[in-house]
Design a protein around this motif. Structure first.
Motif, PDB file in Angstrom:
ATOM      1  N   GLU A  14      46.184  26.716  49.198  1.00  0.00           N
ATOM      2  CA  GLU A  14      45.804  25.403  49.718  1.00  0.00           C
ATOM      3  C   GLU A  14      46.971  24.424  49.561  1.00  0.00           C
ATOM      4  O   GLU A  14      47.792  24.572  48.657  1.00  0.00           O
ATOM      5  N   ALA A  15      47.042  23.419  50.426  1.00  0.00           N
ATOM      6  CA  ALA A  15      48.118  22.427  50.381  1.00  0.00           C
ATOM      7  C   ALA A  15      48.119  21.656  49.062  1.00  0.00           C
ATOM      8  O   ALA A  15      49.175  21.344  48.517  1.00  0.00           O
ATOM      9  N   GLU A  16      46.944  21.338  48.544  1.00  0.00           N
ATOM     10  CA  GLU A  16      46.857  20.581  47.297  1.00  0.00           C
ATOM     11  C   GLU A  16      46.822  21.481  46.066  1.00  0.00           C
ATOM     12  O   GLU A  16      46.589  21.015  44.961  1.00  0.00           O
ATOM     13  N   GLY A  17      47.049  22.746  46.241  1.00  0.00           N
ATOM     14  CA  GLY A  17      47.064  23.701  45.126  1.00  0.00           C
ATOM     15  C   GLY A  17      45.803  24.533  45.102  1.00  0.00           C
ATOM     16  O   GLY A  17      44.774  24.160  45.638  1.00  0.00           O
ATOM     17  N   GLY A  18      45.875  25.665  44.473  1.00  0.00           N
ATOM     18  CA  GLY A  18      44.733  26.564  44.398  1.00  0.00           C
ATOM     19  C   GLY A  18      44.738  27.582  45.520  1.00  0.00           C
ATOM     20  O   GLY A  18      45.600  27.571  46.401  1.00  0.00           O
ATOM     21  N   TRP A  19      43.767  28.462  45.492  1.00  0.00           N
ATOM     22  CA  TRP A  19      43.653  29.545  46.471  1.00  0.00           C
ATOM     23  C   TRP A  19      42.256  29.574  47.067  1.00  0.00           C
ATOM     24  O   TRP A  19      41.289  29.264  46.387  1.00  0.00           O
ATOM     25  N   THR A  20      42.166  29.979  48.327  1.00  0.00           N
ATOM     26  CA  THR A  20      40.891  30.153  49.020  1.00  0.00           C
ATOM     27  C   THR A  20      40.817  31.576  49.552  1.00  0.00           C
ATOM     28  O   THR A  20      41.771  32.052  50.173  1.00  0.00           O
ATOM     29  N   TRP A  21      39.678  32.242  49.282  1.00  0.00           N
ATOM     30  CA  TRP A  21      39.493  33.585  49.820  1.00  0.00           C
ATOM     31  C   TRP A  21      39.400  33.505  51.338  1.00  0.00           C
ATOM     32  O   TRP A  21      38.609  32.762  51.887  1.00  0.00           O
ATOM     33  N   ASN A  22      40.227  34.275  52.024  1.00  0.00           N
ATOM     34  CA  ASN A  22      40.173  34.381  53.467  1.00  0.00           C
ATOM     35  C   ASN A  22      39.260  35.535  53.865  1.00  0.00           C
ATOM     36  O   ASN A  22      38.387  35.388  54.707  1.00  0.00           O
ATOM     37  N   ASP A  23      39.450  36.675  53.218  1.00  0.00           N
ATOM     38  CA  ASP A  23      38.692  37.878  53.532  1.00  0.00           C
ATOM     39  C   ASP A  23      38.698  38.773  52.298  1.00  0.00           C
ATOM     40  O   ASP A  23      39.546  38.628  51.423  1.00  0.00           O
ATOM     41  N   SER A  24      37.753  39.688  52.234  1.00  0.00           N
ATOM     42  CA  SER A  24      37.743  40.668  51.153  1.00  0.00           C
ATOM     43  C   SER A  24      37.200  41.986  51.695  1.00  0.00           C
ATOM     44  O   SER A  24      36.375  41.999  52.604  1.00  0.00           O
ATOM     45  N   ILE A  25      37.704  43.075  51.117  1.00  0.00           N
ATOM     46  CA  ILE A  25      37.340  44.418  51.564  1.00  0.00           C
ATOM     47  C   ILE A  25      36.800  45.187  50.364  1.00  0.00           C
ATOM     48  O   ILE A  25      37.422  45.217  49.298  1.00  0.00           O
ATOM     49  N   LYS A  26      35.646  45.812  50.527  1.00  0.00           N
ATOM     50  CA  LYS A  26      35.067  46.622  49.452  1.00  0.00           C
ATOM     51  C   LYS A  26      35.891  47.888  49.289  1.00  0.00           C
ATOM     52  O   LYS A  26      36.123  48.624  50.253  1.00  0.00           O
ATOM     53  N   ILE A  27      36.345  48.133  48.061  1.00  0.00           N
ATOM     54  CA  ILE A  27      37.126  49.339  47.791  1.00  0.00           C
ATOM     55  C   ILE A  27      36.436  50.262  46.793  1.00  0.00           C
ATOM     56  O   ILE A  27      36.920  51.357  46.549  1.00  0.00           O
ATOM     57  N   GLY A  28      35.326  49.819  46.212  1.00  0.00           N
ATOM     58  CA  GLY A  28      34.618  50.670  45.263  1.00  0.00           C
ATOM     59  C   GLY A  28      33.549  49.900  44.523  1.00  0.00           C
ATOM     60  O   GLY A  28      33.270  48.737  44.837  1.00  0.00           O
ATOM     61  N   GLU A  29      32.946  50.567  43.555  1.00  0.00           N
ATOM     62  CA  GLU A  29      31.945  49.940  42.701  1.00  0.00           C
ATOM     63  C   GLU A  29      31.904  50.691  41.374  1.00  0.00           C
ATOM     64  O   GLU A  29      32.428  51.799  41.263  1.00  0.00           O
ATOM     65  N   PHE A  30      31.318  50.057  40.386  1.00  0.00           N
ATOM     66  CA  PHE A  30      31.174  50.688  39.080  1.00  0.00           C
ATOM     67  C   PHE A  30      29.940  50.146  38.379  1.00  0.00           C
ATOM     68  O   PHE A  30      29.467  49.062  38.682  1.00  0.00           O
ATOM     69  N   LYS A  31      29.434  50.958  37.448  1.00  0.00           N
ATOM     70  CA  LYS A  31      28.308  50.577  36.598  1.00  0.00           C
ATOM     71  C   LYS A  31      28.802  50.603  35.165  1.00  0.00           C
ATOM     72  O   LYS A  31      29.648  51.426  34.814  1.00  0.00           O
ATOM     73  N   THR A  32      28.249  49.710  34.349  1.00  0.00           N
ATOM     74  CA  THR A  32      28.659  49.691  32.955  1.00  0.00           C
ATOM     75  C   THR A  32      27.536  49.195  32.053  1.00  0.00           C
ATOM     76  O   THR A  32      26.732  48.368  32.458  1.00  0.00           O
ATOM     77  N   ASN A  33      27.512  49.747  30.854  1.00  0.00           N
ATOM     78  CA  ASN A  33      26.635  49.266  29.794  1.00  0.00           C
ATOM     79  C   ASN A  33      27.439  48.467  28.776  1.00  0.00           C
ATOM     80  O   ASN A  33      26.880  47.932  27.825  1.00  0.00           O
ATOM     81  N   ALA A  34      28.740  48.421  28.979  1.00  0.00           N
ATOM     82  CA  ALA A  34      29.639  47.786  28.016  1.00  0.00           C
ATOM     83  C   ALA A  34      29.382  46.287  27.915  1.00  0.00           C
ATOM     84  O   ALA A  34      29.037  45.634  28.893  1.00  0.00           O
ATOM     85  N   THR A  35      29.581  45.763  26.725  1.00  0.00           N
ATOM     86  CA  THR A  35      29.474  44.318  26.539  1.00  0.00           C
ATOM     87  C   THR A  35      30.739  43.628  27.027  1.00  0.00           C
ATOM     88  O   THR A  35      30.705  42.462  27.386  1.00  0.00           O
ATOM     89  N   ASP A  36      31.866  44.351  27.054  1.00  0.00           N
ATOM     90  CA  ASP A  36      33.129  43.813  27.548  1.00  0.00           C
ATOM     91  C   ASP A  36      33.303  44.236  29.013  1.00  0.00           C
ATOM     92  O   ASP A  36      33.962  45.230  29.322  1.00  0.00           O
ATOM     93  N   GLU A  37      32.702  43.471  29.916  1.00  0.00           N
ATOM     94  CA  GLU A  37      32.740  43.813  31.342  1.00  0.00           C
ATOM     95  C   GLU A  37      34.140  43.662  31.928  1.00  0.00           C
ATOM     96  O   GLU A  37      34.491  44.342  32.887  1.00  0.00           O
ATOM     97  N   LYS A  38      34.953  42.789  31.359  1.00  0.00           N
ATOM     98  CA  LYS A  38      36.340  42.627  31.795  1.00  0.00           C
ATOM     99  C   LYS A  38      37.099  43.939  31.625  1.00  0.00           C
ATOM    100  O   LYS A  38      37.794  44.390  32.531  1.00  0.00           O
ATOM    101  N   ARG A  39      36.918  44.560  30.481  1.00  0.00           N
ATOM    102  CA  ARG A  39      37.593  45.830  30.208  1.00  0.00           C
ATOM    103  C   ARG A  39      37.077  46.933  31.132  1.00  0.00           C
ATOM    104  O   ARG A  39      37.844  47.770  31.613  1.00  0.00           O
ATOM    105  N   ALA A  40      35.786  46.939  31.410  1.00  0.00           N
ATOM    106  CA  ALA A  40      35.198  47.920  32.322  1.00  0.00           C
ATOM    107  C   ALA A  40      35.751  47.740  33.735  1.00  0.00           C
ATOM    108  O   ALA A  40      36.000  48.717  34.448  1.00  0.00           O
TER     109      ALA A  40
END
Length: 83
Positions: A14-40
């Motif tokens: 963006e002109a004033e800074g930051g980012w805007t999603w233009n498009d996104s493509i699904k590349i996969g999925e995952f399931k987790t029981n972990a409490t640390d979802e970032k790591r998963a």
């Protein structure tokens, strides 16, 4: 059990800074029981062949969505969205 969809993000700056999603493509999925979802999320990316160098990328959680961003520019590259 939490289920997430992994999406590759195409974003523009963006002109004033930051980012805007233009498009996104699904590349996969995952399931987790972990409490640390970032790591998963990082493990699921690694299984897809996407390896992040330590210190170069950051995982940001804005509530429900996890974004893998370039640490220097803050550009979003991948996202994990709950299904």
């Amino acid at each position: 059990m939490a289920k997430f969809e992994i999406r590759q993000i195409d974003a523009w700056t963006e002109a004033e800074g930051g980012w805007t999603w233009n498009d996104s493509i699904k590349i996969g999925e995952f399931k987790t029981n972990a409490t640390d979802e970032k790591r998963a999320f990082l493990y699921a990316l690694h299984k897809l062949g996407i390896v992040c160098k330590r210190g170069r990328m950051a995982v940001i959680n804005d509530g429900n969505i996890f974004e893998l961003q370039d640490r220097r520019t803050k550009e979003p590259l991948y996202a994990a969205i709950p299904c």
